[in-house]
Design a protein around this motif. Structure first.
Motif, PDB file in Angstrom:
ATOM      1  N   VAL A 193      11.067  33.044  44.654  1.00  0.00           N
ATOM      2  CA  VAL A 193      12.304  32.946  43.888  1.00  0.00           C
ATOM      3  C   VAL A 193      13.233  34.096  44.231  1.00  0.00           C
ATOM      4  N   GLY A 194      12.682  35.283  44.401  1.00  0.00           N
ATOM      5  CA  GLY A 194      13.493  36.444  44.730  1.00  0.00           C
ATOM      6  C   GLY A 194      14.228  36.276  46.047  1.00  0.00           C
ATOM      7  N   ARG A 195      13.580  35.609  47.003  1.00  0.00           N
ATOM      8  CA  ARG A 195      14.228  35.385  48.295  1.00  0.00           C
ATOM      9  C   ARG A 195      15.362  34.364  48.176  1.00  0.00           C
ATOM     10  N   LEU A 196      15.285  33.463  47.195  1.00  0.00           N
ATOM     11  CA  LEU A 196      16.302  32.430  47.031  1.00  0.00           C
ATOM     12  C   LEU A 196      17.519  32.919  46.267  1.00  0.00           C
ATOM     13  N   LEU A 197      17.331  33.888  45.386  1.00  0.00           N
ATOM     14  CA  LEU A 197      18.437  34.367  44.568  1.00  0.00           C
ATOM     15  C   LEU A 197      19.450  35.132  45.415  1.00  0.00           C
ATOM     16  N   PRO A 198      20.756  34.966  45.128  1.00  0.00           N
ATOM     17  CA  PRO A 198      21.768  35.695  45.902  1.00  0.00           C
ATOM     18  C   PRO A 198      21.706  37.181  45.622  1.00  0.00           C
ATOM     19  N   THR A 199      22.083  37.947  46.610  1.00  0.00           N
ATOM     20  CA  THR A 199      22.114  39.398  46.453  1.00  0.00           C
ATOM     21  C   THR A 199      23.319  39.800  45.615  1.00  0.00           C
ATOM     22  N   SER A 200      23.338  41.057  45.196  1.00  0.00           N
ATOM     23  CA  SER A 200      24.456  41.568  44.421  1.00  0.00           C
ATOM     24  C   SER A 200      25.753  41.476  45.227  1.00  0.00           C
ATOM     25  N   GLY A 201      25.653  41.774  46.529  1.00  0.00           N
ATOM     26  CA  GLY A 201      26.838  41.698  47.379  1.00  0.00           C
ATOM     27  C   GLY A 201      27.376  40.287  47.497  1.00  0.00           C
ATOM     28  N   ALA A 202      26.459  39.309  47.577  1.00  0.00           N
ATOM     29  CA  ALA A 202      26.885  37.911  47.676  1.00  0.00           C
ATOM     30  C   ALA A 202      27.587  37.464  46.404  1.00  0.00           C
ATOM     31  N   LEU A 203      27.081  37.903  45.245  1.00  0.00           N
ATOM     32  CA  LEU A 203      27.731  37.558  43.983  1.00  0.00           C
ATOM     33  C   LEU A 203      29.111  38.201  43.877  1.00  0.00           C
ATOM     34  N   THR A 204      29.231  39.449  44.347  1.00  0.00           N
ATOM     35  CA  THR A 204      30.525  40.129  44.322  1.00  0.00           C
ATOM     36  C   THR A 204      31.524  39.406  45.224  1.00  0.00           C
ATOM     37  N   ALA A 205      31.075  38.980  46.399  1.00  0.00           N
ATOM     38  CA  ALA A 205      31.948  38.253  47.325  1.00  0.00           C
ATOM     39  C   ALA A 205      32.386  36.925  46.721  1.00  0.00           C
ATOM     40  N   ARG A 206      31.476  36.276  46.021  1.00  0.00           N
ATOM     41  CA  ARG A 206      31.803  34.997  45.390  1.00  0.00           C
ATOM     42  C   ARG A 206      32.865  35.195  44.304  1.00  0.00           C
ATOM     43  N   ARG A 207      32.716  36.242  43.503  1.00  0.00           N
ATOM     44  CA  ARG A 207      33.703  36.512  42.456  1.00  0.00           C
ATOM     45  C   ARG A 207      35.069  36.800  43.066  1.00  0.00           C
ATOM     46  N   LEU A 208      35.083  37.570  44.168  1.00  0.00           N
ATOM     47  CA  LEU A 208      36.344  37.879  44.830  1.00  0.00           C
ATOM     48  C   LEU A 208      36.951  36.616  45.429  1.00  0.00           C
ATOM     49  N   ARG A 209      36.118  35.750  46.009  1.00  0.00           N
ATOM     50  CA  ARG A 209      36.615  34.476  46.532  1.00  0.00           C
ATOM     51  C   ARG A 209      37.312  33.679  45.433  1.00  0.00           C
ATOM     52  N   ASP A 210      36.708  33.627  44.254  1.00  0.00           N
ATOM     53  CA  ASP A 210      37.284  32.872  43.140  1.00  0.00           C
ATOM     54  C   ASP A 210      38.612  33.482  42.690  1.00  0.00           C
ATOM     55  N   LEU A 211      38.701  34.820  42.667  1.00  0.00           N
ATOM     56  CA  LEU A 211      39.952  35.483  42.285  1.00  0.00           C
ATOM     57  C   LEU A 211      41.056  35.187  43.295  1.00  0.00           C
ATOM     58  N   LEU A 212      40.719  35.252  44.577  1.00  0.00           N
ATOM     59  CA  LEU A 212      41.714  34.969  45.612  1.00  0.00           C
ATOM     60  C   LEU A 212      42.134  33.507  45.570  1.00  0.00           C
ATOM     61  N   ARG A 213      41.199  32.637  45.274  1.00  0.00           N
ATOM     62  CA  ARG A 213      41.544  31.218  45.175  1.00  0.00           C
ATOM     63  C   ARG A 213      42.508  30.979  44.008  1.00  0.00           C
ATOM     64  N   ALA A 214      42.267  31.669  42.892  1.00  0.00           N
ATOM     65  CA  ALA A 214      43.175  31.548  41.746  1.00  0.00           C
ATOM     66  C   ALA A 214      44.562  32.068  42.108  1.00  0.00           C
ATOM     67  N   GLU A 215      44.628  33.152  42.874  1.00  0.00           N
ATOM     68  CA  GLU A 215      45.923  33.679  43.302  1.00  0.00           C
ATOM     69  C   GLU A 215      46.627  32.704  44.239  1.00  0.00           C
ATOM     70  N   LEU A 216      45.884  32.096  45.140  1.00  0.00           N
ATOM     71  CA  LEU A 216      46.472  31.093  46.037  1.00  0.00           C
ATOM     72  C   LEU A 216      47.047  29.936  45.235  1.00  0.00           C
ATOM     73  N   ARG A 217      46.290  29.499  44.231  1.00  0.00           N
ATOM     74  CA  ARG A 217      46.712  28.350  43.421  1.00  0.00           C
ATOM     75  C   ARG A 217      47.967  28.676  42.616  1.00  0.00           C
ATOM     76  N   SER A 218      48.083  29.918  42.176  1.00  0.00           N
ATOM     77  CA  SER A 218      49.216  30.301  41.335  1.00  0.00           C
ATOM     78  C   SER A 218      50.458  30.646  42.140  1.00  0.00           C
ATOM     79  N   GLY A 219      50.330  30.680  43.472  1.00  0.00           N
ATOM     80  CA  GLY A 219      51.471  31.024  44.313  1.00  0.00           C
ATOM     81  C   GLY A 219      51.729  32.501  44.415  1.00  0.00           C
TER      82      GLY A 219
END
Length: 285
Positions: free
Chosen positions: A33-59
């Motif tokens: 299970v530990g090998r399957l769970l995302p790393t802290s860095g991967a979760l941080t990148a995902r959160r940043l991706r979502d923030l940038l996507r929201a900015e793209l959507r808002s213009g």
């Protein structure tokens, strides 16, 4: 050992293994299970991706050009690896690409559309404010209501006539969604196919149909070949599968629609009241 039905009792893995073996099995499972769970860095990148996507959507990036990696690092206090990973996720989503001499640019627009119908004095085009809205009519015919449709509409028996209207919703002549509407006979009887030039709500209002609200359900899906051809996307691409029930002032369902929308659409549903779920829970005496 036999159970009540007379079948043999099947021991669990925990019953068959001794204490040491069970402990080792748990450790191996935890490691897997530990090998399957995302790393802290991967979760941080995902959160940043979502923030940038929201900015793209808002213009927020008016020109469509994203800030440089260094600017994103400073703005979001993120490492270069995290910023690059977030941008790579956006690229895989088909939202951005790297262009020589321009940097990172948006390549797909996203639209936020209201889930509620427009008021009677406004067209859907005015309500959304995205551009020219028009329909491409695919089908207009009376059909006996299948049981599933009759069950969705108020005071309609299975086999009773309803009007089936199928169309592609266009934004500046670009297909955004395809809808199939099943409208009750009392409301459909006054509709004129020749007046269907703007949007479905305007068609209803112009015929004197009074409506006050709707119920909307949304589910993720993939485009079949027919929907892909109508929406100008590839088969298998992500889409939103939409169900909508339009109601009259008395709350009676007069129209039931099934739709497939391009993934660029974000359906915004506001004004949802808070529901106290704890009141339904049983309390100890």
């Amino acid at each position: 050992m036999h159970d009540i039905a007379g079948s043999h009792h099947v021991t669990s893995l925990g019953e068959r293994l001794g204490p040491d073996e069970r402990s080792g099995d748990r450790s191996a499972f935890a490691a897997q299970v530990g090998r399957l769970l995302p790393t802290s860095g991967a979760l941080t990148a995902r959160r940043l991706r979502d923030l940038l996507r929201a900015e793209l959507r808002s213009g927020a990036f008016g020109t469509g050009r994203l800030p440089s990696e260094s600017e994103l690092m400073a703005r979001h206090r993120a490492s270069r690896d995290v910023v690059r990973a977030a941008l790579d996720l956006l690229r895989k989503d088909g939202l951005i690409e790297r262009r020589r001499g321009l940097g990172t640019v948006a390549i797909r627009e996203e639209y936020i559309v209201a889930g509620a119908p427009p008021p009677a004095d406004r067209s859907l085009e005015e309500h959304l404010g995205l551009g020219r809205i028009s329909p491409r009519l695919l089908h207009w015919a009376w059909h006996p209501a299948p049981p599933v449709i009759a069950g969705r509409l108020g005071e309609v028996a299975a086999g009773a006539d309803c009007l089936c209207i199928e169309y592609v919703l266009l934004l500046d002549d670009r297909p955004l969604a395809v809808f199939t509407n099943y409208l009750r006979a009392p409301e459909a009887s006054g509709l004129d196919q020749a007046t269907f030039r703007d949007d479905f709500y305007t068609l209803l209002y112009s015929s004197g149909v009074d409506l006050t609200g709707c119920d909307v359900g949304v589910q993720a899906g993939h485009a079949d070949e027919c929907a892909a051809a109508l929406l100008h996307i590839l088969p298998g691409e992500p889409v939103l599968l939409v169900e909508q029930t339009i109601r009259d002032p008395a709350g009676c369902a007069i129209d039931y629609a099934l739709g497939t929308c391009r993934a660029e659409l974000q359906l915004e549903i506001g004004g949802i009241p808070r529901i106290d779920a704890t009141g339904a829970l049983s309390r100890p005496h």
